[in-house]
Scaffold this motif. Structure first.
Motif, PDB file in Angstrom:
ATOM      1  N   THR A 204      15.926  -3.240 -63.163  1.00 35.41           N
ATOM      2  CA  THR A 204      16.143  -2.494 -64.397  1.00 35.41           C
ATOM      3  C   THR A 204      17.529  -2.764 -64.949  1.00 35.41           C
ATOM      4  O   THR A 204      18.508  -2.760 -64.211  1.00 35.41           O
ATOM      5  N   ARG A 205      17.616  -3.001 -66.231  1.00 38.90           N
ATOM      6  CA  ARG A 205      18.892  -3.228 -66.901  1.00 38.90           C
ATOM      7  C   ARG A 205      19.120  -2.165 -67.963  1.00 38.90           C
ATOM      8  O   ARG A 205      18.176  -1.675 -68.587  1.00 38.90           O
ATOM      9  N   CYS A 206      20.375  -1.812 -68.156  1.00 39.98           N
ATOM     10  CA  CYS A 206      20.733  -0.815 -69.158  1.00 39.98           C
ATOM     11  C   CYS A 206      20.424  -1.353 -70.546  1.00 39.98           C
ATOM     12  O   CYS A 206      20.802  -2.493 -70.874  1.00 39.98           O
ATOM     13  N   GLY A 207      19.743  -0.544 -71.373  1.00 40.15           N
ATOM     14  CA  GLY A 207      19.391  -0.957 -72.719  1.00 40.15           C
ATOM     15  C   GLY A 207      20.587  -1.064 -73.643  1.00 40.15           C
ATOM     16  O   GLY A 207      20.482  -1.623 -74.735  1.00 40.15           O
ATOM     17  N   ALA A 208      21.735  -0.565 -73.193  1.00 35.64           N
ATOM     18  CA  ALA A 208      22.925  -0.622 -74.037  1.00 35.64           C
ATOM     19  C   ALA A 208      23.861  -1.753 -73.631  1.00 35.64           C
ATOM     20  O   ALA A 208      24.240  -2.588 -74.437  1.00 35.64           O
ATOM     21  N   CYS A 209      24.234  -1.806 -72.307  1.00 35.39           N
ATOM     22  CA  CYS A 209      25.209  -2.810 -71.868  1.00 35.39           C
ATOM     23  C   CYS A 209      24.581  -3.994 -71.138  1.00 35.39           C
ATOM     24  O   CYS A 209      25.223  -5.015 -70.955  1.00 35.39           O
ATOM     25  N   GLY A 210      23.336  -3.854 -70.700  1.00 30.15           N
ATOM     26  CA  GLY A 210      22.646  -4.950 -70.047  1.00 30.15           C
ATOM     27  C   GLY A 210      22.905  -5.084 -68.559  1.00 30.15           C
ATOM     28  O   GLY A 210      22.360  -5.974 -67.911  1.00 30.15           O
ATOM     29  N   ASP A 211      23.729  -4.193 -67.965  1.00 28.44           N
ATOM     30  CA  ASP A 211      24.016  -4.278 -66.538  1.00 28.44           C
ATOM     31  C   ASP A 211      22.844  -3.758 -65.713  1.00 28.44           C
ATOM     32  O   ASP A 211      22.047  -2.943 -66.181  1.00 28.44           O
ATOM     33  N   ASN A 212      22.766  -4.215 -64.442  1.00 29.76           N
ATOM     34  CA  ASN A 212      21.688  -3.800 -63.552  1.00 29.76           C
ATOM     35  C   ASN A 212      21.855  -2.353 -63.119  1.00 29.76           C
ATOM     36  O   ASN A 212      22.946  -1.783 -63.196  1.00 29.76           O
ATOM     37  N   TYR A 213      20.786  -1.794 -62.606  1.00 30.99           N
ATOM     38  CA  TYR A 213      20.787  -0.431 -62.068  1.00 30.99           C
ATOM     39  C   TYR A 213      21.659  -0.370 -60.819  1.00 30.99           C
ATOM     40  O   TYR A 213      21.648  -1.283 -60.000  1.00 30.99           O
ATOM     41  N   GLY A 214      22.434   0.708 -60.678  1.00 26.10           N
ATOM     42  CA  GLY A 214      23.247   0.946 -59.502  1.00 26.10           C
ATOM     43  C   GLY A 214      22.873   2.268 -58.857  1.00 26.10           C
ATOM     44  O   GLY A 214      22.665   3.275 -59.548  1.00 26.10           O
ATOM     45  N   GLN A 215      22.780   2.299 -57.528  1.00 22.37           N
ATOM     46  CA  GLN A 215      22.349   3.505 -56.818  1.00 22.37           C
ATOM     47  C   GLN A 215      23.280   4.690 -57.063  1.00 22.37           C
ATOM     48  O   GLN A 215      22.868   5.831 -57.008  1.00 22.37           O
ATOM     49  N   ASP A 216      24.559   4.413 -57.277  1.00 19.57           N
ATOM     50  CA  ASP A 216      25.520   5.505 -57.410  1.00 19.57           C
ATOM     51  C   ASP A 216      25.809   5.860 -58.859  1.00 19.57           C
ATOM     52  O   ASP A 216      26.789   6.535 -59.160  1.00 19.57           O
ATOM     53  N   GLU A 217      24.955   5.408 -59.787  1.00 15.74           N
ATOM     54  CA  GLU A 217      25.181   5.671 -61.204  1.00 15.74           C
ATOM     55  C   GLU A 217      24.104   6.600 -61.769  1.00 15.74           C
ATOM     56  O   GLU A 217      22.961   6.597 -61.329  1.00 15.74           O
ATOM     57  N   PHE A 218      24.492   7.377 -62.763  1.00 18.59           N
ATOM     58  CA  PHE A 218      23.534   8.248 -63.443  1.00 18.59           C
ATOM     59  C   PHE A 218      22.879   7.482 -64.584  1.00 18.59           C
ATOM     60  O   PHE A 218      23.562   6.890 -65.425  1.00 18.59           O
ATOM     61  N   ILE A 220      19.490   7.489 -67.563  1.00 19.31           N
ATOM     62  CA  ILE A 220      18.555   8.330 -68.303  1.00 19.31           C
ATOM     63  C   ILE A 220      17.576   7.434 -69.045  1.00 19.31           C
ATOM     64  O   ILE A 220      17.951   6.366 -69.551  1.00 19.31           O
ATOM     65  N   GLY A 221      16.307   7.816 -69.081  1.00 22.92           N
ATOM     66  CA  GLY A 221      15.279   7.005 -69.711  1.00 22.92           C
ATOM     67  C   GLY A 221      14.808   7.584 -71.028  1.00 22.92           C
ATOM     68  O   GLY A 221      14.664   8.795 -71.178  1.00 22.92           O
ATOM     69  N   CYS A 222      14.567   6.730 -71.981  1.00 24.75           N
ATOM     70  CA  CYS A 222      14.072   7.164 -73.289  1.00 24.75           C
ATOM     71  C   CYS A 222      12.575   7.423 -73.189  1.00 24.75           C
ATOM     72  O   CYS A 222      11.823   6.572 -72.693  1.00 24.75           O
ATOM     73  N   ASP A 223      12.132   8.583 -73.687  1.00 24.85           N
ATOM     74  CA  ASP A 223      10.711   8.930 -73.635  1.00 24.85           C
ATOM     75  C   ASP A 223       9.913   8.238 -74.735  1.00 24.85           C
ATOM     76  O   ASP A 223       8.681   8.320 -74.759  1.00 24.85           O
ATOM     77  N   ILE A 224      10.597   7.541 -75.655  1.00 24.21           N
ATOM     78  CA  ILE A 224       9.894   6.875 -76.761  1.00 24.21           C
ATOM     79  C   ILE A 224       9.678   5.396 -76.441  1.00 24.21           C
ATOM     80  O   ILE A 224       8.560   4.926 -76.328  1.00 24.21           O
ATOM     81  N   CYS A 225      10.803   4.682 -76.230  1.00 23.84           N
ATOM     82  CA  CYS A 225      10.700   3.239 -75.965  1.00 23.84           C
ATOM     83  C   CYS A 225      10.669   2.916 -74.482  1.00 23.84           C
ATOM     84  O   CYS A 225      10.460   1.765 -74.100  1.00 23.84           O
ATOM     85  N   GLU A 226      10.922   3.929 -73.622  1.00 17.13           N
ATOM     86  CA  GLU A 226      10.885   3.795 -72.178  1.00 17.13           C
ATOM     87  C   GLU A 226      11.950   2.845 -71.627  1.00 17.13           C
ATOM     88  O   GLU A 226      11.822   2.337 -70.521  1.00 17.13           O
ATOM     89  N   LYS A 227      13.010   2.633 -72.356  1.00 17.23           N
ATOM     90  CA  LYS A 227      14.143   1.869 -71.849  1.00 17.23           C
ATOM     91  C   LYS A 227      15.075   2.806 -71.097  1.00 17.23           C
ATOM     92  O   LYS A 227      15.094   4.000 -71.333  1.00 17.23           O
ATOM     93  N   TRP A 228      15.877   2.212 -70.200  1.00 16.09           N
ATOM     94  CA  TRP A 228      16.808   2.996 -69.398  1.00 16.09           C
ATOM     95  C   TRP A 228      18.240   2.668 -69.772  1.00 16.09           C
ATOM     96  O   TRP A 228      18.568   1.541 -70.131  1.00 16.09           O
ATOM     97  N   PHE A 229      19.086   3.689 -69.678  1.00 18.61           N
ATOM     98  CA  PHE A 229      20.477   3.543 -70.102  1.00 18.61           C
ATOM     99  C   PHE A 229      21.412   4.212 -69.100  1.00 18.61           C
ATOM    100  O   PHE A 229      21.066   5.225 -68.487  1.00 18.61           O
ATOM    101  N   HIS A 230      22.605   3.626 -68.924  1.00 20.81           N
ATOM    102  CA  HIS A 230      23.656   4.343 -68.206  1.00 20.81           C
ATOM    103  C   HIS A 230      23.977   5.610 -68.987  1.00 20.81           C
ATOM    104  O   HIS A 230      24.091   5.567 -70.211  1.00 20.81           O
ATOM    105  N   GLY A 231      24.148   6.721 -68.277  1.00 20.74           N
ATOM    106  CA  GLY A 231      24.517   7.949 -68.964  1.00 20.74           C
ATOM    107  C   GLY A 231      25.796   7.784 -69.750  1.00 20.74           C
ATOM    108  O   GLY A 231      25.928   8.282 -70.880  1.00 20.74           O
ATOM    109  N   LYS A 232      26.764   7.042 -69.183  1.00 16.84           N
ATOM    110  CA  LYS A 232      28.041   6.873 -69.873  1.00 16.84           C
ATOM    111  C   LYS A 232      27.899   6.033 -71.136  1.00 16.84           C
ATOM    112  O   LYS A 232      28.681   6.180 -72.084  1.00 16.84           O
ATOM    113  N   CYS A 233      26.891   5.126 -71.156  1.00 19.41           N
ATOM    114  CA  CYS A 233      26.705   4.271 -72.334  1.00 19.41           C
ATOM    115  C   CYS A 233      26.144   5.045 -73.523  1.00 19.41           C
ATOM    116  O   CYS A 233      26.383   4.679 -74.677  1.00 19.41           O
TER     117      CYS A 233
END
Length: 269
Positions: A204-218, A220-233
């Protein structure tokens, strides 16, 4: 002390310990004014003794060398007027605890307590607050702290369970269908899974910055497009996510939109 008094079993030594401890505790709490008065710095070296009958005494050290029993701290009276009373009492309490243990294990050594007996004796002693705990008030503080810690730990575990990603939740089984559906409903109340969706988190990559998922990061997923984003992004914190009913990413709700009525968010484990 009666020269013929010698506790020989673990239970007898423990009773001896409790009686002496009670006497010392009384001297440093309920009888503290009398104890303070007797510890005159103008007198010779004085010791605080506790006896098995729960009495206490301020007296000169034993004359025989070596003494019949280990001796308490010598000269406690000399520090009486050179310290704050509370600090002085605490100091005497600490030395009293050390003396109580030395007497108990003196009896244990004298009458040949084996490893198990010594361990059992210390375990029984360790169940009681020390004299220092009582004098300083830490026995009450510890009890309250343990209760609060237990409640806090329970609440923390509850939050972790309800906020686990769906990818880690087991699939419902037919015989446990009702229970599993209820668990999934509870999970939906706190938001959607963070970091990786239902499949593999690592891809999984962040829909905003493109970085991979990290276990120690928060995440959040969009309920419309189903993309995932870093909370900080997307400027969403775990605390804020708990109050979001349905989450829409910036692209789906427009640059001037608001996420106040949205839903889907869950911190990663």
């Amino acid at each position: 002390m009666d020269a013929g008094y010698n506790p020989r079993t673990v239970e007898e030594v423990f009773r001896d310990y409790k009686g002496r401890r009670a006497g010392l505790t009384r001297a440093l709490t309920t009888d503290v004014e009398d104890f303070f008065r007797q510890c005159d710095p103008e007198k010779e070296n004085l010791c605080l003794y506790g006896f098995p009958n729960e009495h206490w005494e301020v007296n000169l050290p034993a004359e025989e060398v070596p003494p019949e029993l280990p001796e308490p701290a010598l000269g406690i009276n000399f520090a009486r007027d050179g310290m704050q009373e509370k600090d002085w009492l605490s100091m005497v309490a600490v030395h009293s605890d050390a003396w109580l243990l030395s007497v108990a294990f003196y009896f244990g050594a004298r009458f040949g307590f084996d490893k198990n007996d010594r361990k059992r004796l210390f375990g029984m002693i360790n169940e009681l607050p020390t004299v220092f705990d009582v004098v300083s008030g830490k026995s009450k503080t510890k009890t309250t702290s343990n209760i609060n810690h237990s409640n806090s730990k329970s609440k923390s575990n509850h939050k972790m369970k309800t906020s686990e990603p769906r990818a880690k939740q087991p699939k419902p089984q037919m015989k446990d269908e009702d229970r599993e559906e209820e668990a999934l409903d509870a999970s939906e109340d706190v938001g959607a899974v963070a970091g990786g969706g239902v499949e593999e988190h690592g891809e999984t990559r962040c829909g905003a910055c493109g970085d991979n998922y990290g276990q120690d990061e928060f995440w959040i997923g969009c309920d419309i497009c189903e993309k995932w984003f870093h909370g900080k992004c997307v400027k969403i914190t775990p605390a804020k996510a708990e109050h979001i009913k349905q989450y829409k990413c910036p692209s789906c709700m427009g640059t001037n939109g608001s996420s106040g009525s949205n839903k889907r968010a869950r911190p990663s484990s």
